[in-house]
Design an enzyme around this catalytic site. Structure first.
Site, PDB file in Angstrom:
ATOM      1  CB  SER A  13      -0.935   0.017   1.207  1.00  0.00           C
ATOM      2  OG  SER A  13      -0.197   0.107   2.408  1.00  0.00           O
ATOM      3  CE1 TYR A 153      12.503  -4.284  10.158  1.00  0.00           C
ATOM      4  CE2 TYR A 153      14.852  -3.818  10.063  1.00  0.00           C
ATOM      5  CZ  TYR A 153      13.606  -3.801   9.467  1.00  0.00           C
ATOM      6  OH  TYR A 153      13.470  -3.323   8.182  1.00  0.00           O
TER       7      TYR A 153
HETATM    8  P1  NAD Z   1       6.149   1.061   5.071  1.00  0.00           P
HETATM    9  O1  NAD Z   1       5.809   1.253   6.496  1.00  0.00           O
HETATM   10  O2  NAD Z   1       6.217   2.246   4.168  1.00  0.00           O
HETATM   11  O3  NAD Z   1       5.158  -0.016   4.407  1.00  0.00           O
HETATM   12  C1  NAD Z   1       4.900  -1.230   5.054  1.00  0.00           C
HETATM   13  C2  NAD Z   1       3.831  -2.001   4.317  1.00  0.00           C
HETATM   14  O4  NAD Z   1       3.698  -3.271   4.980  1.00  0.00           O
HETATM   15  C3  NAD Z   1       2.451  -1.352   4.319  1.00  0.00           C
HETATM   16  O5  NAD Z   1       1.819  -1.593   3.081  1.00  0.00           O
HETATM   17  C4  NAD Z   1       1.691  -2.113   5.419  1.00  0.00           C
HETATM   18  O6  NAD Z   1       0.291  -2.181   5.178  1.00  0.00           O
HETATM   19  C5  NAD Z   1       2.315  -3.487   5.266  1.00  0.00           C
HETATM   20  N1  NAD Z   1       2.204  -4.317   6.475  1.00  0.00           N
HETATM   21  C6  NAD Z   1       2.717  -4.100   7.710  1.00  0.00           C
HETATM   22  N2  NAD Z   1       2.375  -5.114   8.520  1.00  0.00           N
HETATM   23  C7  NAD Z   1       1.647  -5.995   7.786  1.00  0.00           C
HETATM   24  C8  NAD Z   1       0.995  -7.225   8.049  1.00  0.00           C
HETATM   25  N3  NAD Z   1       1.045  -7.787   9.269  1.00  0.00           N
HETATM   26  N4  NAD Z   1       0.328  -7.851   7.047  1.00  0.00           N
HETATM   27  C9  NAD Z   1       0.258  -7.294   5.805  1.00  0.00           C
HETATM   28  N5  NAD Z   1       0.857  -6.138   5.489  1.00  0.00           N
HETATM   29  C10 NAD Z   1       1.528  -5.493   6.479  1.00  0.00           C
HETATM   30  O7  NAD Z   1       7.558   0.276   5.109  1.00  0.00           O
HETATM   31  P2  NAD Z   1       8.750   0.196   4.032  1.00  0.00           P
HETATM   32  O8  NAD Z   1       9.827   1.096   4.501  1.00  0.00           O
HETATM   33  O9  NAD Z   1       8.213   0.325   2.645  1.00  0.00           O
HETATM   34  O10 NAD Z   1       9.239  -1.296   4.301  1.00  0.00           O
HETATM   35  C11 NAD Z   1       8.941  -2.373   3.428  1.00  0.00           C
HETATM   36  C12 NAD Z   1       9.858  -3.528   3.758  1.00  0.00           C
HETATM   37  O11 NAD Z   1      11.222  -3.123   3.579  1.00  0.00           O
HETATM   38  C13 NAD Z   1       9.754  -4.006   5.219  1.00  0.00           C
HETATM   39  O12 NAD Z   1       9.876  -5.401   5.272  1.00  0.00           O
HETATM   40  C14 NAD Z   1      10.943  -3.347   5.885  1.00  0.00           C
HETATM   41  O13 NAD Z   1      11.350  -4.057   7.013  1.00  0.00           O
HETATM   42  C15 NAD Z   1      11.966  -3.391   4.752  1.00  0.00           C
HETATM   43  N6  NAD Z   1      13.042  -2.429   4.876  1.00  0.00           N
HETATM   44  C16 NAD Z   1      12.795  -1.081   4.868  1.00  0.00           C
HETATM   45  C17 NAD Z   1      13.867  -0.201   4.974  1.00  0.00           C
HETATM   46  C18 NAD Z   1      13.684   1.296   4.954  1.00  0.00           C
HETATM   47  O14 NAD Z   1      14.679   2.022   5.168  1.00  0.00           O
HETATM   48  N7  NAD Z   1      12.495   1.827   4.703  1.00  0.00           N
HETATM   49  C19 NAD Z   1      15.169  -0.683   5.094  1.00  0.00           C
HETATM   50  C20 NAD Z   1      15.376  -2.063   5.103  1.00  0.00           C
HETATM   51  C21 NAD Z   1      14.302  -2.923   4.978  1.00  0.00           C
END
Ligand code: NAD
Length: 242
Positions: A13, A153
């Site tokens: 999303s 995490y």
């Molecule tokens: P975000 O918060 O922008 O988006 C997270 C998404 O995950 C949302 O669509 C939310 O609805 C969904 N979500 C959360 N819990 C859920 C659940 N239980 N069931 C279904 N959907 C769920 O986060 P992001 O920064 O886009 O992160 C996406 C992925 O990348 C994650 O796994 C995060 O750990 C990883 N990540 C992010 C970063 C960063 O710097 N943003 C760095 C390393 C890894």
């Protein structure tokens, strides 16, 4: 008969998942878009895809709940099988371990690591029958190196790397490639409250990455251009040494 490839993306999303959905839709995938409760964000992703002539199905469910995953997907899987599964959904509950509640430990492990199991175990039997597929697990720099305040995490993200490597071995003979992408600091809601000015000096490229920069690597891993890369971790982190 439908021939268009399907990509199932969890947590699509917003942020990185949204960028992956838009990138794969550009590559002509039909998108199955999972998210938790952010209906407006998911609808917006769907609208962008459809306005560009693509197709996107919304699948709200909690990836940490196996029953919900199965209920949402089983009837779809009887008809069609995703070519690509992107395990991206995630969130963080940071804090030092000495003060960490069991709830914060368990929730993070449940979403990232059990979420991987719930989705992959549901979809994989169908992929195995088709003898083709791509699975990409979104890990993190935190899963590759030590980061204080993120023991839960880091454990989940390191676990995903182990799962990626072992699953790649299990399914290689069926032409299913399994890889992980480990983003560093990416500009999304998850990182918006971090002290950016303190972090930037640690990033050789001197900036946070964009969700699109992660999405392009995921799209490559899912493409036919990737035919010999499996069980690997691609770190999209601006050069942070891990
Ligand atoms: P975000 O918060 O922008 O988006 C997270 C998404 O995950 C949302 O669509 C939310 O609805 C969904 N979500 C959360 N819990 C859920 C659940 N239980 N069931 C279904 N959907 C769920 O986060 P992001 O920064 O886009 O992160 C996406 C992925 O990348 C994650 O796994 C995060 O750990 C990883 N990540 C992010 C970063 C960063 O710097 N943003 C760095 C390393 C890894």
């Amino acid at each position: 008969m439908k021939t268009q490839k399907i990509a199932l993306i969890t947590g699509g999303s917003k942020g990185i998942g949204k960028a992956i959905a838009l990138e794969l839709a550009k590559e002509q995938y039909t998108v199955w878009l999972n998210y938790l409760t952010d209906h407006n964000g998911a609808k917006e992703t769907q609208n962008i895809i459809e306005q560009n002539g693509g197709s996107c199905k919304l699948l709200p469910f909690d990836v940490s709940n196996l029953g919900e995953c199965q209920q949402s997907l089983s009837h779809l899987l009887e008809e069609e099988t995703p070519f690509a599964l992107i395990n991206n959904a995630g969130f963080s509950r940071d804090g030092i371990l000495a003060m960490m509640s069991e709830e914060d430990w368990t929730k993070v492990i449940n979403v990232h690591l059990n979420g991987f199991y719930n989705l992959t175990a549901t979809v994989l039997p169908f992929m195995l029958r088709k003898r083709r597929g791509r699975i990409v697990n979104i890990s993190s720099t935190s899963g590759e190196t030590g980061v204080g305040g993120q023991v839960n995490y880091s454990a989940a993200k390191a676990g995903l790397i182990g799962a990626t490597r072992s699953l790649a071995v299990e399914v290689a003979k069926r032409n299913i490639l399994v890889n992980a992408v480990a983003p560093g600091f990416i500009d999304t809601e998850m990182t918006k409250n971090l002290p950016k000015e303190q972090i930037l000096p640690s990033i050789p490229l001197g900036r946070f990455g964009t969700p699109e920069e992660v999405a392009q690597v995921v799209a490559f891993l899912c493409s036919e251009k990737n035919s010999y890369l499996t069980g690997q971790v691609l770190s999209v982190n601006g050069g942070i040494y891990t």
